[in-house]
Motif scaffolding. Structure first.
Motif, PDB file in Angstrom:
ATOM      1  N   VAL A  21       1.432   1.974  -3.430  1.00  0.00           N
ATOM      2  CA  VAL A  21       0.179   2.387  -4.075  1.00  0.00           C
ATOM      3  C   VAL A  21      -0.018   3.892  -3.862  1.00  0.00           C
ATOM      4  O   VAL A  21      -0.358   4.634  -4.786  1.00  0.00           O
ATOM      5  N   GLN A  22       0.230   4.329  -2.641  1.00  0.00           N
ATOM      6  CA  GLN A  22       0.094   5.766  -2.328  1.00  0.00           C
ATOM      7  C   GLN A  22       1.042   6.602  -3.191  1.00  0.00           C
ATOM      8  O   GLN A  22       0.662   7.669  -3.681  1.00  0.00           O
ATOM      9  N   LEU A  69      -0.411   6.910  -6.633  1.00  0.00           N
ATOM     10  CA  LEU A  69      -1.544   7.840  -6.668  1.00  0.00           C
ATOM     11  C   LEU A  69      -1.050   9.279  -6.702  1.00  0.00           C
ATOM     12  O   LEU A  69      -1.568  10.113  -7.447  1.00  0.00           O
ATOM     13  N   ALA A  70      -0.034   9.554  -5.900  1.00  0.00           N
ATOM     14  CA  ALA A  70       0.486  10.926  -5.837  1.00  0.00           C
ATOM     15  C   ALA A  70       1.159  11.331  -7.140  1.00  0.00           C
ATOM     16  O   ALA A  70       1.303  12.517  -7.429  1.00  0.00           O
ATOM     17  N   LYS A  71       1.571  10.327  -7.934  1.00  0.00           N
ATOM     18  CA  LYS A  71       2.183  10.632  -9.235  1.00  0.00           C
ATOM     19  C   LYS A  71       1.152  10.687 -10.348  1.00  0.00           C
ATOM     20  O   LYS A  71       1.497  10.896 -11.509  1.00  0.00           O
ATOM     21  N   GLN A  97       0.797  -1.225   0.000  1.00  0.00           N
ATOM     22  CA  GLN A  97       0.000   0.000   0.000  1.00  0.00           C
ATOM     23  C   GLN A  97       0.836   1.284   0.000  1.00  0.00           C
ATOM     24  O   GLN A  97       0.420   2.288  -0.576  1.00  0.00           O
TER      25      GLN A  97
END
Lengths: 371, 203
Positions: free
Chosen positions: B55-56, B59-61, B52
């Motif tokens: 994964v974060q 998402l931020a990219k 995870q």
């Protein structure tokens, strides 16, 4: 913080409802935060849940408590109002100023009560679309919401795909399971079983269906929490006493807690609204307008999407949220998915969940940068 | 596992992928490979990642990523949805490399698979001389903490492809960044390539 605003919509043309009737000149109460930029591409529509309202980030006028998503929406928050123009309308059928059962029916000057038409999630979205049109926004940057709010997000993606750049449906489902419907029916029956409900015509009576609504809220509240959270918070602890009373008073802390949740809820919520909105949730099936095909329902969707679920949510479990992800994957959409580990149950989306906030912020900001 | 050498590996993988292709990177880590391919090949990319924290980062990219498991979540994609699937240094960490490979060639027209070659001469020598499980730059875990469940050699991989009727189209050599057409097992590759990299497909 934002002032509550009320606008009358559908002035020229009535809003036709799924159930057959229509609403004309209906009111929508809403709040906004931040500023719409010149390109009008920075708007975020926040959709509230069953008992939520437009007070997403401002103090509630009745309870005086912080807005229900004040940890998420605000300056420098995950949804940063320095950057985004946030809109949060009260759904039609609600009881915080939008047209609903407790508002006056312009046709006869009396409260609608149960003359209010049964509405659907799609009707709520059509009403929200009129608000977005009124605000002069052609494309919403992001539509988000949890629980029923997530259903509204899914309906937006299906009904007005060209108006949604990105979307974050949270802790939701494409339709209600038998268990979901059963819990809502329990709540409705408890309201209607209260003699003070008076077939919905209690607005001018000094007797209101407070007990029925309170029990409805108690039942619902159990479904918002996980067994683990209840156990670790309350266990079998007794309430202000050292031994059992051998009575039906609130001996256990959990009883006292639930009673408190029930009693305080009736001050801010209308029993008839509770009937109408839970009905809308039970009727919701985003595939129903498309011959039961979820693929058809989202065929025209081009939005960038983030789906979020919480491990201990048994009301809208990860498996239901993953079904949504699967449909979006099948269509090759730009979909992301994250499951947040927490013991806070369905309520997690309203609580301090840093990993959820991080995901939401990361998705929204990076999507905005790549506009 | 951040074993990927961005300069070396990314460039070789990028050579295999045409502009504007749709790509899923299974075990996409922090999304750097997808970001690289987005920048240089304008791909339409998706990621899948089990960790995870990573994964974060994706998402931020702005990378679309599914928090998921290669062993169980590839079934969610329809046949040949993607032009390319990529699996770098992940095959050996899956519970069932066989089904993962079958899924990859099902959901994409072509799959790029890379893995540490357990047949590399240094590993053989280390085992032979030290009588200990080898630890190297590409195999950086001790035996008791490794997430790697199924090590294989380049020759094992080739055999598995044959068994699954998966066609090997190209092979890559990361040491000299070269790609060549595949023409069967090769003594030099199996001994001297630290990493096996193959472009495979199944109709």
């Amino acid at each position: 913080m934002s002032e509550n605003k009320i606008v009358t919509l559908a002035e020229d043309e009535p809003l036709n409802l799924d159930g057959g009737g229509s609403l004309s000149k209906f009111k929508t109460a809403y709040t906004t935060y931040g500023k719409l930029n010149d390109k009008k591409n920075n708007s975020i529509l926040v959709c509230h849940a069953l008992t939520g309202d437009q007070y997403v980030a401002s103090d509630h006028p009745i309870t005086k408590k912080n807005g229900w998503w004040s940890m998420v929406v605000g300056p420098d928050k995950p949804i940063d109002t320095n950057k985004f123009f946030v809109i949060c309308p009260n759904v039609i059928g609600g009881c915080m100023g939008s047209t609903g059962p407790k508002e006056i029916n312009p046709e006869n000057g009396k409260e609608f009560a149960t003359d209010f038409p049964v509405i659907t999630i799609a009707d709520m979205v059509r009403a929200q679309k009129l608000l977005i049109d009124y605000l002069g926004i052609e494309k919403i940057f992001c539509v988000t919401g949890g629980s029923m709010g997530g259903m509204l997000v899914l309906e937006w993606l299906s009904k007005f795909p060209e108006m949604v750049h990105s979307a974050v449906p949270i802790a939701t489902a494409t339709n209600h399971s038998a268990q979901n419907i059963a819990l809502n029916e329990l709540a409705r029956q408890s309201i209607m079983a209260d003699p003070n409900w008076q077939s919905g015509n209690y607005y001018h009576s000094d007797k209101k269906p407070m007990k029925g609504l309170s029990v409805a809220r108690m039942a619902a509240h159990i479904s918002y929490l996980s067994k683990e959270a209840l156990q670790s918070k309350f266990g079998r602890n007794l309430q202000d006493k050292n031994s059992l009373d051998y009575s039906f008073d609130a001996d256990f802390q959990i009883e006292s807690y639930l009673r408190h949740q029930g009693f305080t809820f009736v001050d801010r919520f209308d029993a008839n609204s509770y009937l109408y909105i839970t009905r809308a949730m039970d009727y919701f099936d985003v595939s129903s307008a498309n011959n039961g095909s979820l693929i058809e329902a989202f065929k025209k969707t081009q939005s960038k999407i983030l789906c979020v679920s919480f491990t201990s949510d048994w009301l809208y479990p990860t498996s239901e949220n993953k079904k949504i992800v699967k449909v979006f994957n099948s269509l090759g959409l730009n979909v992301s998915f994250i499951e947040i580990e927490t013991e806070n149950g369905h309520d997690s989306f309203l609580l301090d969940e840093p990993k959820f906030f991080e995901a939401l912020k990361g998705f929204i900001n990076s999507t905005f940068e790549n506009l | 596992m951040s074993l990927i050498n961005e300069n070396k590996d990314f460039g070789v993988i990028a050579k295999l992928i045409p502009n504007n292709a749709s790509v899923i990177d299974v075990g996409c880590n922090d999304g750097s490979l997808l970001e690289y391919l987005r920048e240089y090949k304008n791909i339409d990319g998706r990621g899948m990642e089990i960790d995870q924290k990573k994964v974060q980062l994706c998402l931020a990219k702005g990378i679309s990523v599914i928090e998921g498991d290669a062993d169980t979540d590839l079934y969610d994609y329809p046949d040949k949805l993607f032009d390319y699937s990529i699996l770098t240094y992940t095959l050996q960490a899956t519970k069932s490399p066989k089904t993962v490979m079958q899924q990859l060639v099902r959901i994409s027209k072509k799959a790029i698979i890379s893995f540490p070659n357990f047949g590399h001469w240094k590993i053989g020598a280390s085992l032979l001389l030290n009588r200990k499980m080898p630890v190297s730059e590409k195999l950086s875990y001790s035996w008791h903490e490794t997430p790697n469940l199924h090590f294989c050699t380049i020759n094992d991989f080739i055999d598995l492809c044959e068994e699954l009727e998966i066609k090997i189209e190209k092979k890559g050599d990361l040491s000299n960044k070269k790609l060549s057409n595949f023409s069967g097992k090769n003594f030099l590759d199996s001994y001297f390539n630290e990493v096996g990299l193959f472009l495979v497909s199944k109709d």
